[in-house]
Design an enzyme around this catalytic site. Structure first.
Site, PDB file in Angstrom:
ATOM      1  N   SER A 567      44.242  16.940  45.992  1.00  0.00           N
ATOM      2  CA  SER A 567      45.486  16.815  46.740  1.00  0.00           C
ATOM      3  C   SER A 567      46.427  15.864  45.999  1.00  0.00           C
ATOM      4  O   SER A 567      46.774  16.114  44.843  1.00  0.00           O
ATOM      5  CB  SER A 567      45.185  16.349  48.167  1.00  0.00           C
ATOM      6  OG  SER A 567      46.318  16.477  48.991  1.00  0.00           O
ATOM      7  N   HIS A 682      43.162  23.456  53.336  1.00  0.00           N
ATOM      8  CA  HIS A 682      43.411  22.406  52.359  1.00  0.00           C
ATOM      9  C   HIS A 682      42.122  21.758  51.870  1.00  0.00           C
ATOM     10  O   HIS A 682      42.069  21.229  50.761  1.00  0.00           O
ATOM     11  CB  HIS A 682      44.333  21.350  52.969  1.00  0.00           C
ATOM     12  CG  HIS A 682      44.737  20.277  52.013  1.00  0.00           C
ATOM     13  ND1 HIS A 682      45.314  20.544  50.784  1.00  0.00           N
ATOM     14  CD2 HIS A 682      44.647  18.923  52.080  1.00  0.00           C
ATOM     15  CE1 HIS A 682      45.569  19.415  50.156  1.00  0.00           C
ATOM     16  NE2 HIS A 682      45.163  18.422  50.907  1.00  0.00           N
TER      17      HIS A 682
END
Length: 708
Positions: A567, A682
């Site tokens: 991320s 995610h």
């Protein structure tokens, strides 16, 4: 709680002999779309489910996976990872409400998971009596849906809950009303269609809801900015508006806080940026703004006082309250021009507040002192706050694992790199600690030791980091070493127990390093603020300083050093590979941000401009043009073979970042490995098997690059 109103979004927040011959770039690189701007020939890879883009994804998976899965170590690593992911030897943690501990649990039999509860008394005796409420595997099968659990929010009476169900791991979710007595979804009850909605109960028959109300109702970040009240028995379209933000905001969201006497206060969060929030009270009739700085987090309600952490210095009533301070704000004066402010605790520059939770008797605060866990208790006596420290082991991480203003008990967990988690019950008004359950070790920690070092960054700031290694490690520069960091959004990286690291890396002969670089929250909000926007280079200077120090100490060498981040940490990887590729021989780039000139136009990216800066602001764009890994990708001979992974279903960080970066490498003839999970959101893990698979791929790659 919603950190600064918004961090619930953040965030959060992971070839044989490693020769380039075993991981060749594709024979033919993706061809540029003729209609695309010349500056970015790979915009077509941003078409998430597009036929051409998915064909490219399958090509990369088909090329890369055999390189890793044909390695003799892969099957063994995957089996070990699956044992960890499916192990029942985990602490069942969750939320306390109405005399129950609610827990979501996954294991080999419950791959998607079950939502269950146990009477709190039985749970505290380490003899929980679990009652299954929702079986996600059975639900998905009966509805022929790819449901992934996204949480539950129960009404003040504890009779009914809104259940959030995500399709394949998307941030967007469908929310449906569930009856805890009948264990069924309520026929004719509240249903919120799939959206990145924020929903909470105002009372048993009323929801406060911010959702996609149609065209023009979402912010530039893709979240709602209109909050309404929805009454039972009426259509969603008839909900009444009570608050409205702006399209340039990040979002608007409600919360309902419960006090020790069972009363409630409804809060409205209007997130103007990711870190700046206007906070208000909704009393059923009107919305009144709370007098607080924009960088503040409401942690709960205690004896009609809002418990708040400050993320900026605040001058009020003739005094200045330091950044990072924990305060109490009486509700009676909270909306006045000069509210009464009570100070509970002000951390020192090397301390931080990580979590705040409330019981019927006290405010509990877990945090760090030089990245070593602490737990404090604050109680109100005769309208004065008194604090004391609760004794637990002096190193590692202390996490608050369950508390309620309607119960006198609370639960905390202690762990460190080599010590499995132990669940403690805080009893006698949360003054006495009693162990409830200690997990058995999932790897033999006896050969290993943990050391904490610090190194001066380029500007002289001391940056701490942990090294986990064998006791008999030779300081010869030949130790395979994995360095992990994050460096953003005030998210602290903590010395936690990880059986994956133990079994898949330490037991393979590796050394593990965790760096507490700026951008995180290890030393409070100021540690994070130091790396915002145009100041962001200090984050990368910190990471480089740790890389160099590991080599200087002869722990490892560039040939044996690998780095990993996901991320925002994936952005860290991309920057370091551009600035200092000579320092490493491997890099795991997970679910990354890499195109920093378009990130604000992709999915939730616009919500992060307060962290990175905006490509639409000339001064900030000039900095981002220097920073962005994708546009600045010019690999030299010392650029390592990298492993990139992402998820098609990630609707937070666009998979286009990873795809375009990989396509650019292919264009330049630079070998790389790429894996895109077509599920998983995610976190890139839709279920426990996929979680094990991804980790096995990572550690096989690291073994090939650093151990061979």
């Amino acid at each position: 709680m919603i950190r600064s109103g918004l961090a619930v979004l953040a965030l959060a927040v992971l070839a044989a002999c490693a020769s380039t011959d075993t991981a060749q770039a594709p024979a033919t690189a993706p061809q540029a779309e003729t209609a695309a701007p010349a500056a970015d020939p790979y915009l077509w890879l941003e078409d998430v489910e597009g036929e051409r883009a998915l064909a490219w994804v399958h090509q990369q998976n088909d090329r890369s996976l055999p390189v890793l899965q044909s390695d003799p170590r892969y099957a063994r690593l995957e089996a070990a990872a699956l044992e960890v992911s499916q192990s029942r030897e985990r602490l069942a943690l969750g939320a306390i409400q109405g005399g129950y501990l609610y827990n979501f649990w996954q294991d080999q039999e419950h791959v998607r998971g079950i939502w269950r509860r146990s009477p709190l008394d039985a749970y505290a005796r380490n003899a929980p009596r679990w009652e299954t409420l929702i079986d996600m595997d059975a639900l998905a099968a009966s509805e022929n849906a790819n449901w992934v659990w996204h949480g539950a929010d129960c009404d003040p009476s504890g009779a009914r809950c809104m259940i959030a169900l995500s399709n394949g791991g998307l941030d967007a979710a469908t929310q449906r009303e569930f009856d805890l007595t009948t264990k069924r979804f309520v026929e004719g009850g509240f249903v919120v269609p799939e959206a990145k909605a924020n929903v909470t109960w105002f009372d048993r028959d009323t929801l406060m809801i911010a959702t996609d109300w149609g065209e023009g109702s979402l912010t530039e970040s893709g979240y709602p900015f209109i909050l309404k009240v929805w009454r039972r028995g009426t259509p969603l379209s008839s909900a009444t508006e009570i608050a409205r933000g702006r399209p340039t905001d990040v979002l608007i969201a409600p919360a309902n806080l419960e006090d020790v006497d069972g009363t409630h206060v409804a809060i409205v969060y209007q997130g103007e940026t990711f870190f700046e929030t206007v906070l208000s009270i909704y009393d059923g009739t009107s919305v009144r703004r709370i007098t607080l700085p924009r960088k503040a987090t409401i942690q709960g309600l205690f004896h009609q006082r809002l418990i708040v952490t400050l993320e900026q210095e605040w001058s009020i009533g003739g005094r200045t309250i330091p950044n990072g301070t924990l305060i109490a704000l009486p509700v009676a004066s909270a909306t006045s021009a000069t509210p009464a402010v009570e100070i509970l605790f002000t951390p020192s520059p090397r301390q931080s507040i990580e979590n705040v939770a409330l019981t019927a008797d006290a405010v509990l605060v877990s945090g760090f002192d030089n990245v070593r866990g602490t737990l404090q208790r604050f109680e109100l006596r005769n309208n004065a706050w008194q604090g004391s420290r609760i004794d637990l082991p002096p190193s590692g991480v202390i996490s608050i694992a369950g508390a309620s203003t309607r119960d006198h008990r609370a639960f905390v967990v202690f762990e460190d790199f080599l010590t499995p988690p132990t669940l403690y019950s805080l009893e006698s008004r949360a003054t006495r600690v009693r162990p409830v359950r200690s997990l058995p070790a999932q790897f033999d920690a006896s050969p290993y030791v943990v050391e904490q070092f610090q190194v001066a960054s380029r500007d002289g700031t001391q940056v701490p980091y942990f090294v986990v290694h064998r006791r008999d490690m030779q300081l010869n520069g030949q130790n395979p070493t994995l360095l992990y960091a994050y460096g953003g959004f005030q998210l602290s990286q903590t010395p936690s127990y990880s059986p994956y690291i133990g079994r898949l890396w330490l037991d393979q002969g590796g050394v593990y390093v965790l760096a507490n670089i700026r951008g995180g929250g290890e030393f409070g909000p100021a540690w994070h603020d130091a790396g915002l926007k145009l100041r962001r280079q200090v984050i990368y200077d910190d990471f480089y300083a740790v890389e160099r120090d590991l080599v200087t100490r002869n722990i490892t060498s560039p040939r044996r050093l690998g780095i990993s981040g996901r991320s925002n940490g994936g952005l860290l990887m991309g920057v370091m590979l551009n600035q200092h590729p000579e320092m490493v021989h491997a890099a795991v780039i997970g679910s990354p941000l890499l195109d920093m000139l378009r990130y604000d136009q992709l999915l939730a990216g616009a919500s992060w401009v307060d962290e990175y800066g905006s490509p639409q602001v000339p001064e900030e764009r000039a900095w981002l043009e220097q920073l962005t890994p994708y546009q600045n990708l010019h690999p030299g001979p010392d650029f390592p073979l990298v492993f990139i992974y992402t998820s098609t279903k990630d609707d937070r960080v666009h998979p286009g970042h990873a795809r375009k970066y990989a396509a650019r490498l292919a264009e330049l003839g630079v070998p790389f490995l790429y894996y895109e999970n077509t599920d998983g959101g995610h976190q890139a893990t839709a279920n426990l098997r996929e979680a094990a698979r991804r980790r096995a791929l990572e550690y096989t790659y690291l073994s090939q690059r650093l151990i061979d």
